[in-house]
Write an enzyme that holds these catalytic residues in place. Structure first.
Site: not given
Ligand code: APR
Length: 177
Positions: A10-11, A33-34, A123, A126-127
């Site tokens: 978990d980052i 992760v945001d 990305s 969600v992306y």
């Molecule tokens: N630690 C590390 N990695 C994580 C964590 C965590 N706690 N939580 C999620 N991830 C991973 C996900 O499993 C994925 O592999 O981070 C990677 C990116 O996924 P997302 O968080 O969904 O980000 P992204 O695909 O870039 O989409 C961004 O999602 O949360 C919203 O505000 C954000 O609109 C933006 C979009």
């Protein structure tokens, strides 16, 4: 000795100079992760993001760019917020935009002389970016970075599938000394 590490973690738990947040252009938080980073950092992180100037209405960080804030209650000192592309099939410049996220984040790390940085798989949630293609871009941008890297570069993988993508790249003998 510079190292590239692949960690399943978990980052928000990593005590590094900076963790990279996969944010959206508003920088006002979200899910994935945001959301985890904002929850762990506390409300001051949202206030710091809100204080960053909008480059156009509702946009504090255009896709492909990066912004720096303190980490507040996180064990990481700083957060580098970057916005990856939404996957639209691969013909909308997604690869270059994703590559820019890594370059812009490394640029900020160099500017602030950071010794350690951890990236999530930008990305890939969600992306919707295909994981293997995204990992290959991340790996290449770090490997080919033309300036000194932070001593520690961590690919922080949330789950085995992501880690497997990075390990496959590392296993190709594509080690970085
Ligand atoms: N630690 C590390 N990695 C994580 C964590 C965590 N706690 N939580 C999620 N991830 C991973 C996900 O499993 C994925 O592999 O981070 C990677 C990116 O996924 P997302 O968080 O969904 O980000 P992204 O695909 O870039 O989409 C961004 O999602 O949360 C919203 O505000 C954000 O609109 C933006 C979009």
């Amino acid at each position: 000795m510079r190292t590239i590490e692949i960690l399943e973690a978990d980052i928000t738990t990593l005590a590094v100079d900076a963790i990279v947040n996969a944010a959206n252009e508003t920088l006002l938080g979200g899910g994935g992760v945001d959301g985890a980073i904002h929850r762990a950092a506390g409300r001051d992180l949202l206030a710091a993001c809100r204080a960053l100037p909008e480059v156009r209405p509702g946009v504090r960080c255009p896709t492909g760019e990066a912004r720096l804030t303190p980490g507040f209650r996180l064990p990481a000192r700083l957060v580098i917020h970057t916005v990856g592309p939404v996957w639209r099939g691969g013909d909308a410049g997604e690869a270059e935009l994703l590559a820019r996220c890594y370059r812009e984040s490394l640029q900020l790390a160099a500017k602030h002389e950071l010794h350690s940085i951890a990236f999530p798989a930008i990305s890939c949630g969600v992306y919707g970016y295909p994981i293997d293609a995204a990992a290959a871009i991340a790996w290449r941008e770090v490997r080919d970075w033309p300036r000194p890297l932070p001593e520690r570069v961590i690919f922080c993988c949330f789950g085995a599938r992501i880690a497997a993508a990075y390990r496959a790249l590392a296993g190709r003998g594509d080690k970085h000394s």
